[in-house]
Scaffold this motif. Structure first.
Motif, PDB file in Angstrom:
ATOM      1  N   GLY B 215       0.805  -1.215   0.000  1.00 43.92           N
ATOM      2  CA  GLY B 215       0.000   0.000   0.000  1.00 43.92           C
ATOM      3  C   GLY B 215       0.837   1.263   0.000  1.00 43.92           C
ATOM      4  N   VAL B 216       1.935   1.269  -0.739  1.00 43.95           N
ATOM      5  CA  VAL B 216       2.716   2.499  -0.886  1.00 43.95           C
ATOM      6  C   VAL B 216       2.711   2.917  -2.349  1.00 43.95           C
ATOM      7  CG1 VAL B 216       4.234   2.306   1.102  1.00 43.95           C
ATOM      8  CG2 VAL B 216       4.840   1.135  -1.010  1.00 43.95           C
ATOM      9  N   GLU B 217       2.869   4.222  -2.542  1.00 50.02           N
ATOM     10  CA  GLU B 217       2.746   4.745  -3.892  1.00 50.02           C
ATOM     11  C   GLU B 217       3.948   4.379  -4.743  1.00 50.02           C
ATOM     12  OE1 GLU B 217       1.777   9.110  -4.455  1.00 50.02           O
ATOM     13  OE2 GLU B 217       0.107   8.232  -3.300  1.00 50.02           O
ATOM     14  N   LYS B 218       5.128   4.547  -4.141  1.00 43.63           N
ATOM     15  CA  LYS B 218       6.325   4.394  -4.966  1.00 43.63           C
ATOM     16  C   LYS B 218       7.465   3.825  -4.126  1.00 43.63           C
ATOM     17  CE  LYS B 218       8.694   7.138  -8.512  1.00 43.63           C
ATOM     18  NZ  LYS B 218      10.031   6.854  -8.080  1.00 43.63           N
ATOM     19  N   LEU B 219       7.959   2.697  -4.561  1.00 39.59           N
ATOM     20  CA  LEU B 219       9.135   2.119  -3.898  1.00 39.59           C
ATOM     21  C   LEU B 219      10.383   2.535  -4.668  1.00 39.59           C
ATOM     22  CD1 LEU B 219       7.783  -1.451  -3.063  1.00 39.59           C
ATOM     23  CD2 LEU B 219       8.420   0.310  -1.419  1.00 39.59           C
ATOM     24  N   PRO B 220      11.493   2.703  -3.959  1.00 38.51           N
ATOM     25  CA  PRO B 220      12.711   3.168  -4.640  1.00 38.51           C
ATOM     26  C   PRO B 220      13.198   2.138  -5.659  1.00 38.51           C
ATOM     27  CG  PRO B 220      13.205   2.463  -2.407  1.00 38.51           C
ATOM     28  CD  PRO B 220      11.710   2.447  -2.535  1.00 38.51           C
ATOM     29  N   ALA B 221      13.655   2.629  -6.805  1.00 37.35           N
ATOM     30  CA  ALA B 221      14.008   1.743  -7.916  1.00 37.35           C
ATOM     31  C   ALA B 221      15.506   1.543  -8.045  1.00 37.35           C
ATOM     32  CB  ALA B 221      13.462   2.312  -9.223  1.00 37.35           C
ATOM     33  N   GLU B 222      16.288   2.342  -7.319  1.00 40.81           N
ATOM     34  CA  GLU B 222      17.733   2.195  -7.462  1.00 40.81           C
ATOM     35  C   GLU B 222      18.238   1.207  -6.415  1.00 40.81           C
ATOM     36  OE1 GLU B 222      16.608   5.353  -6.151  1.00 40.81           O
ATOM     37  OE2 GLU B 222      15.694   5.534  -8.144  1.00 40.81           O
ATOM     38  N   VAL B 223      19.240   0.465  -6.807  1.00 34.90           N
ATOM     39  CA  VAL B 223      19.888  -0.456  -5.875  1.00 34.90           C
ATOM     40  C   VAL B 223      20.502   0.354  -4.727  1.00 34.90           C
ATOM     41  CG1 VAL B 223      21.842  -2.035  -5.632  1.00 34.90           C
ATOM     42  CG2 VAL B 223      20.325  -2.200  -7.623  1.00 34.90           C
ATOM     43  N   GLY B 224      20.336  -0.153  -3.507  1.00 31.65           N
ATOM     44  CA  GLY B 224      20.846   0.569  -2.346  1.00 31.65           C
ATOM     45  C   GLY B 224      22.302   0.267  -2.067  1.00 31.65           C
ATOM     46  N   MET B 225      22.734   0.712  -0.893  1.00 32.34           N
ATOM     47  CA  MET B 225      24.146   0.560  -0.542  1.00 32.34           C
ATOM     48  C   MET B 225      24.400  -0.778   0.145  1.00 32.34           C
ATOM     49  SD  MET B 225      24.974   4.201   1.208  1.00 32.34           S
ATOM     50  CE  MET B 225      24.437   5.738   0.492  1.00 32.34           C
ATOM     51  N   THR B 226      25.579  -1.339  -0.117  1.00 31.03           N
ATOM     52  CA  THR B 226      26.023  -2.494   0.656  1.00 31.03           C
ATOM     53  C   THR B 226      26.598  -1.988   1.968  1.00 31.03           C
ATOM     54  OG1 THR B 226      28.253  -2.425  -0.187  1.00 31.03           O
ATOM     55  CG2 THR B 226      26.662  -3.712  -1.453  1.00 31.03           C
ATOM     56  N   ILE B 227      26.849  -2.917   2.845  1.00 25.53           N
ATOM     57  CA  ILE B 227      27.332  -2.531   4.166  1.00 25.53           C
ATOM     58  C   ILE B 227      28.614  -1.689   4.088  1.00 25.53           C
ATOM     59  CG2 ILE B 227      28.426  -4.797   4.433  1.00 25.53           C
ATOM     60  CD1 ILE B 227      27.824  -4.616   7.391  1.00 25.53           C
ATOM     61  N   MET B 228      29.520  -2.071   3.197  1.00 22.96           N
ATOM     62  CA  MET B 228      30.766  -1.308   3.094  1.00 22.96           C
ATOM     63  C   MET B 228      30.502   0.089   2.551  1.00 22.96           C
ATOM     64  SD  MET B 228      33.271  -3.363   4.022  1.00 22.96           S
ATOM     65  CE  MET B 228      34.707  -2.842   3.122  1.00 22.96           C
ATOM     66  N   GLU B 229      29.573   0.174   1.615  1.00 25.61           N
ATOM     67  CA  GLU B 229      29.223   1.490   1.072  1.00 25.61           C
ATOM     68  C   GLU B 229      28.532   2.337   2.131  1.00 25.61           C
ATOM     69  OE1 GLU B 229      28.758  -0.109  -3.534  1.00 25.61           O
ATOM     70  OE2 GLU B 229      27.001   0.010  -2.231  1.00 25.61           O
ATOM     71  N   MET B 230      27.746   1.682   2.983  1.00 23.17           N
ATOM     72  CA  MET B 230      27.116   2.425   4.083  1.00 23.17           C
ATOM     73  C   MET B 230      28.174   3.039   4.981  1.00 23.17           C
ATOM     74  SD  MET B 230      24.209  -0.257   5.304  1.00 23.17           S
ATOM     75  CE  MET B 230      22.977  -0.904   4.174  1.00 23.17           C
ATOM     76  N   MET B 231      29.221   2.262   5.260  1.00 25.40           N
ATOM     77  CA  MET B 231      30.278   2.768   6.132  1.00 25.40           C
ATOM     78  C   MET B 231      30.958   3.981   5.489  1.00 25.40           C
ATOM     79  SD  MET B 231      30.067   1.047   8.796  1.00 25.40           S
ATOM     80  CE  MET B 231      29.067  -0.374   9.221  1.00 25.40           C
ATOM     81  N   HIS B 232      31.238   3.875   4.212  1.00 23.11           N
ATOM     82  CA  HIS B 232      31.817   5.028   3.524  1.00 23.11           C
ATOM     83  C   HIS B 232      30.848   6.192   3.536  1.00 23.11           C
ATOM     84  CE1 HIS B 232      34.585   2.005   1.435  1.00 23.11           C
ATOM     85  NE2 HIS B 232      35.308   2.723   2.267  1.00 23.11           N
ATOM     86  N   GLY B 233      29.564   5.870   3.330  1.00 26.42           N
ATOM     87  CA  GLY B 233      28.542   6.912   3.327  1.00 26.42           C
ATOM     88  C   GLY B 233      28.483   7.645   4.663  1.00 26.42           C
ATOM     89  N   LEU B 234      28.634   6.885   5.748  1.00 33.01           N
ATOM     90  CA  LEU B 234      28.619   7.525   7.070  1.00 33.01           C
ATOM     91  C   LEU B 234      29.790   8.498   7.172  1.00 33.01           C
ATOM     92  CD1 LEU B 234      27.738   4.532   9.413  1.00 33.01           C
ATOM     93  CD2 LEU B 234      26.398   6.628   9.133  1.00 33.01           C
ATOM     94  N   GLU B 235      30.913   8.081   6.643  1.00 34.66           N
ATOM     95  CA  GLU B 235      32.106   8.930   6.759  1.00 34.66           C
ATOM     96  C   GLU B 235      32.012  10.175   5.903  1.00 34.66           C
ATOM     97  OE1 GLU B 235      36.278   7.111   7.935  1.00 34.66           O
ATOM     98  OE2 GLU B 235      35.485   6.406   6.025  1.00 34.66           O
ATOM     99  N   ASN B 236      31.501   9.998   4.681  1.00 38.27           N
ATOM    100  CA  ASN B 236      31.470  11.188   3.828  1.00 38.27           C
ATOM    101  C   ASN B 236      30.158  11.959   3.956  1.00 38.27           C
ATOM    102  OD1 ASN B 236      29.543   9.927   2.210  1.00 38.27           O
ATOM    103  ND2 ASN B 236      31.065   9.126   0.782  1.00 38.27           N
ATOM    104  N   GLY B 237      29.320  11.574   4.920  1.00 35.23           N
ATOM    105  CA  GLY B 237      28.144  12.381   5.223  1.00 35.23           C
ATOM    106  C   GLY B 237      26.926  12.085   4.366  1.00 35.23           C
ATOM    107  N   LYS B 238      27.050  11.119   3.448  1.00 33.75           N
ATOM    108  CA  LYS B 238      25.870  10.797   2.640  1.00 33.75           C
ATOM    109  C   LYS B 238      24.836  10.040   3.469  1.00 33.75           C
ATOM    110  CE  LYS B 238      26.153   9.010  -1.646  1.00 33.75           C
ATOM    111  NZ  LYS B 238      26.928   8.281  -2.702  1.00 33.75           N
ATOM    112  N   VAL B 239      25.335   9.217   4.368  1.00 34.37           N
ATOM    113  CA  VAL B 239      24.438   8.502   5.274  1.00 34.37           C
ATOM    114  C   VAL B 239      24.456   9.210   6.619  1.00 34.37           C
ATOM    115  CG1 VAL B 239      23.992   6.319   6.443  1.00 34.37           C
ATOM    116  CG2 VAL B 239      24.820   6.317   4.080  1.00 34.37           C
ATOM    117  N   LYS B 240      23.272   9.533   7.119  1.00 35.63           N
ATOM    118  CA  LYS B 240      23.184  10.259   8.392  1.00 35.63           C
ATOM    119  C   LYS B 240      22.771   9.334   9.531  1.00 35.63           C
ATOM    120  CE  LYS B 240      23.752  14.322   6.446  1.00 35.63           C
ATOM    121  NZ  LYS B 240      25.112  14.841   6.468  1.00 35.63           N
TER     122      LYS B 240
END
Ligand code: SF4
Ligand code: SF4
Ligand code: SF4
Lengths: 274, 529, 135
Positions: B215-240
């Motif tokens: 029952g949601v209008e739109k689910l995200p279509a792009e592949v998300g981050m892997t755990i290692m990418e999340m860690m990098h994302g946390l460091e470079n501020g993309k992941v909050k």
């Protein structure tokens, strides 16, 4: 329904009103079986009464009694389980004064599975099923047919498979020490697989089963590596019988040799072959 | 696993590689060992002379990081000696010619040079594996945790297809999965690229299906981050913000100095766990989770066997099950579709949306005990072995692969190869097992393994500790000398915070599966005082 | 006086052995292998045998914790859930759904993993969902 099971159910139903609960086996919808305490408050549970495969129920009794020392209980016992509680009683692990034993005699098939010499009860007042004679133990006989060198090789081959799960100790109704020698680094090293030779774990356990093992073979059954360790226990039991005339589970009052104080000269080495 | 235990009992040859089976999957190991009594032969190929290696009929020791080469060597011999299953190759596979051309160069002699495996032993194993009617391959992290991990897995498949040892009882390619419910976490879509049952998030019809169901209008279509990418994302501020459910990346991920920095950079870190794990200590909110004994649910084991977890007692100490916590937060955020009272109700929704779990209901599990997926509907008995008549993609594709060295090789500065793994007595980062007295007493702390020759060279006398250094960090640990590892190789378990192997490990990833190279990195080993 | 055995699945590796948790008067007192189990066939390894050993450990978290002035301090469930929901909502609103990442768990159940990824995808609106499968 199996005749023996039917008879057991009737016996339990007779006993249940007079006790706080009866230790037996219960099966679930998918056929998994475990020990259970049947109580009059939940009579429907008896629909799941089961008899095979057997489980180390003497330990169940010990657990329950520890929490409820005075409880009046019934307990379904096969020959080995009866021997189990009798020996536990002698070592002050259980109190049998409030326990009604319901003897369940094993079938030939069951006895063969266990290579059991005494597939019948000796003390239970109520019994179910016809007692049968003991059966031979081809595994131990096969071992005895080996030469000394072959025996050594055999044990080496078997014991390298041991994954030190402690299952053989954990299920054993006669392993109840508060401090276990198998967990004493002086005897058995820690943390390394396979355990190095000499096989201290297994030697210590064999020694400690002297005049204690009741030949239920739960240890072998639980062993993930199928190590036929009860061969040792059985041979030692033979020695104990020969040297001290003692057999586990036979009498309620005869003390096992390790609980006796021997006078000097009473003990003589017999020099038995194994 | 392509196959399951009951049918694997029929295997005549069992090839185990990259798995310290008796310690990592003890009860699988003993089931395999017992097959020896029925005449089966066990072959172990592993850099460490483990218990299963000791029990094996044939043991081959390769240098860490040279697996692609010995696989090619085996296939070389199988083709050279006409032991391939030509019918199977013709009917069920493609890409054979490329493979054939590739492995042509991998003579047993050349493979011996690369891997250290004696040529005649390799030939013996090739014959044993290929000639048996039913041979099964088992592998674990020793195969996957490399920058070439996916290629290793392809090599297993190559070998099985070349000989036709797949799609029948007693055969197959059988990965032994580490954690108890890795299989289930993947099946349920705990991955950045797929919904439950591996339905790609990038596919329109998959998204539409879930949009409708949820029952949601739109689910995200792009592949998300892997755990290692999340860690990098946390460091470079993309992941909050990060929400961690029962994992402990602070100890389990490679190069943890870096991981800890990343976690500390989080603006908002939520951790739910049974204990205050190393990761939880960094959190902004810690939510006490109930243990497995305090909740209902299902786990899917390495065979794809779905089994019940049953609540034995109520949640202790005011904890809540992960299910309840997720639902509470979702409802608080105003979301619909999180009004579950029991896991059974969740499973009913899973049945609707996860084709492979379609027929795995609690009612059936109650009655049957377990079901092995794919199990598409309520009448389906489950699927004990995969790829019976065809592979998921139709024809099985051979991959021709050259030997490549690991991302980091020993050099003058870091002359040892460090390889990491599990030991029998602990689980994962030890948050649970190290608190179990009977397990803790067996192995209370980290002990590395080092060959006696190396030990005497660095002056280790059995008492003192060693300092391990890699390009990423250093640590001090106890050491035990043993022939179990080759000279030039040290082994270290990763369960221990006081000597956390992942301070040293290389975060270099397999480009496809994004698995870090835990099994090979270069280190220096010295006496610590 | 109540004694029962609850059949469950070992949490300590991917083998998936089965055992009973022995429950006496509402307390777990031991583990018993399941002789009829298709995987473990009445055996367990040392971890399975001790799988009850941490359940009553004194280190168990006893209450939600919230970081205040750099320190984790006890809080009520209501507070903690409220805080999580509010902060996730704020961060999503301010930085977009992909500024949030979720780590599912290879130790949690299927149902929990399913719900967690549903939450990530449907409520947060991100595919930033992974777990330590590769480890
Ligand atoms: S040693 Fe084995 S056979 Fe003897 S009593 Fe113990 S469990 Fe039974
Ligand atoms: S049960 Fe078997 S594997 Fe386990 S400790 Fe005893 S002999 Fe070893
Ligand atoms: S008992 Fe041991 S082998 Fe079996 S699932 Fe548990 S940890 Fe794995």
């Amino acid at each position: 329904m199996d005749q023996r099971l039917e008879a057991l159910l009737q016996t339990i139903q007779k006993v249940l009103p007079d006790v706080d609960g009866i230790i037996g086996l219960k099966v679930n919808a998918a056929g998994h079986i475990a020990p259970h305490l049947f109580r009059k408050e939940a009579p429907a549970e008896l629909d799941g009464l089961a008899i095979w495969p057997k489980y180390p129920t003497p330990d169940t009794l010990r657990l329950i009694q520890k929490a409820h020392p005075g409880a009046k209980l019934g307990m379904v016992v096969r020959g080995c389980e009866e021997r189990g509680v009798v020996e536990m009683f002698k070592h002050a692990q259980v109190d049998l004064s409030n326990i009604s034993l319901i003897g369940l005699q094993c079938t030939r098939e069951e006895a063969e599975f266990c290579r059991c010499a005494k597939p019948y009860t000796a003390h239970a007042k109520l019994t179910v099923g016809e007692p049968i004679e003991g059966v031979p133990d081809p595994v131990t006989e096969g071992f005895l047919a080996k030469t000394r060198e072959e025996r050594l090789e055999y044990w080496k081959e078997q014991l390298v498979r041991c994954i030190k799960c402690y299952g053989c100790r954990n299920v054993c109704p006669q392993c109840f020490c508060n401090v276990c020698a198998l967990e004493d680094e002086k005897w058995v090293g820690t943390g390394w697989l396979p355990m190095p030779l000499p096989p201290m774990y297994h030697l210590v356990r064999s020694m400690h089963m002297t005049a204690k093992c009741v030949a239920c073979r739960e240890c072998e059954e639980v062993c993930p590596a199928d190590i036929p360790m009860a061969i040792q226990y059985r041979l030692i039991a033979g020695d104990v019988k020969e040297m001290f005339g003692y057999e586990t589970g036979v009498s309620m009052d005869e003390k096992p040799p390790q609980l006796l104080v021997l006078a000097e000269g009473e003990f003589e080495r017999t020099g038995l072959p194994h | 696993m392509t196959n399951s235990f009951p049918d694997l009992e029929e295997a005549q040859v069992i090839l185990i590689t990259g798995s310290n089976t008796t310690e990592q999957h003890p009860i699988i190991a003993t089931r395999l060992i017992k097959l020896q009594d029925k005449g089966a032969k066990i072959i172990v190929i592993d850099p460490r002379y483990t218990q299963i290696a000791q029990i094996a009929d044939i043991y081959l020791r390769q240098k860490p990081g040279t697996d692609l080469a010995w696989f090619n060597g085996l296939m070389h011999v199988i083709l050279r000696d006409n032991l391939a299953n030509q019918d199977f190759i013709k009917e069920r596979t493609e890409g054979f010619e490329e493979l054939k051309a590739k492995v042509a160069d991998y003579t047993p002699e050349r493979v011996e040079e690369i891997t250290g495996i004696p040529a005649e032993k390799l030939v013996e194993v090739a014959h044993l594996y290929a000639k048996a009617e039913r041979s099964a391959i088992f592998y674990c992290m020793g195969i996957t945790q490399h920058t070439t991990g996916v290629q290793h897995v392809w090599q297993c498949a190559n070998l099985a297809m070349l000989t036709g040892h797949i799609g029948r009882p007693g055969t197959g390619v059988n990965p032994l999965r580490g954690q108890n419910n890795v299989q289930g976490a993947c099946d349920m879509g705990g991955l950045p690229n797929v919904f439950p049952a591996y339905q790609p998030v990038t596919k329109d019809d998959a998204r539409e299906k879930f949009q409708q169901a949820w029952g949601v209008e739109k689910l995200p279509a792009e592949v998300g981050m892997t755990i290692m990418e999340m860690m990098h994302g946390l460091e470079n501020g993309k992941v909050k913000a990060m929400w961690v459910m029962g994992e402990n990346p602070s100890l389990s991920d490679p190069d943890i100095n870096h991981v800890n920095k990343a976690l500390q950079a989080a603006e908002f870190l939520i951790v739910q766990d049974v204990f205050l794990s190393e990761t939880a200590q960094l959190a902004h909110v810690v939510l006490p989770a109930a243990s497995y004994a305090e909740k209902d649910g299902t786990f899917s084991n390495t065979e794809r066997r779905v089994q019940r977890v049953r609540k034995a007692i109520e949640p202790l100490y005011g904890s809540k099950s992960d299910m309840e916590i997720i639902c509470l937060v979702a409802r608080k955020m105003g979301a619909r579709g999180f009004d579950f009272e029991t896991p059974q109700q969740v499973m009913a929704e899973i049945n609707q949306l996860t084709p492979s779990y379609g027929g795995i209901t609690y009612e059936r599990l109650e009655e049957l005990g377990a079901l092995i997926w794919p199990c598409p509907n309520g009448e389906h008995p489950g699927t004990p072995f995969l790829h019976k008549d065809k592979f998921a993609r139709g024809l099985g594709l051979f991959h021709a692969i050259d030997h490549q060295p690991p991302a980091e090789e020993p050099d003058e500065e870091y002359p040892f190869i460090l390889t990491t793994g599990r030991i029998m007595f602990h689980y994962h980062t030890g948050t649970m097992t190290r608190r179990i007295e009977k397990l803790d007493r067996e192995v209370p702390t980290c002990v590395i393994e080092i060959n006696p020759a190396d030990a005497s060279r660095i002056g280790l006398n059995g008492k003192n500790k060693v300092r391990l250094q890699s390009r990423r960090g250093e640590l001090i640990a106890e050491a035990k000398t043993t022939e179990r590892v080759d000279p030039g190789v040290v082994f270290m378990p990763f369960h221990f915070v006081e000597a956390a192997a992942n301070i040293l490990t290389n975060p270099a990833l397999d480009p496809v599966a994004k698995i870090p190279e835990y099994k090979v990195c270069a280190v220096r080993v010295e006496l610590a005082e | 006086m109540e004694y029962k055995n609850v059949l469950t699945t070992c949490p300590f590796c991917g083998t998936g052995c089965g055992f009973f948790l022995q429950v006496l008067d509402g307390k777990i007192v031991g583990v018993l292998p399941d002789k009829k189990h298709p995987v473990s066939q009445g055996s367990l390894c040392v971890k399975g045998w001790n799988a009850h050993g941490f359940i009553y450990h004194e280190d168990r978290l006893k209450s939600p914790l919230i970081r205040r002035n750099g320190k984790l301090v006890e809080a009520s469930w209501d507070e903690a859930i409220e805080l999580v929901a509010t902060r996730l909502g704020e961060i999503k609103a301010k930085h977009g759904p992909d500024s949030i990442a979720l780590l599912a768990s290879a130790k949690a159940t299927n149902e929990e993993n399913y719900l967690f990824q549903k939450f990530g995808r449907a409520v947060i609106g991100t595919n930033n969902i992974d777990h330590c499968a590769r480890l």
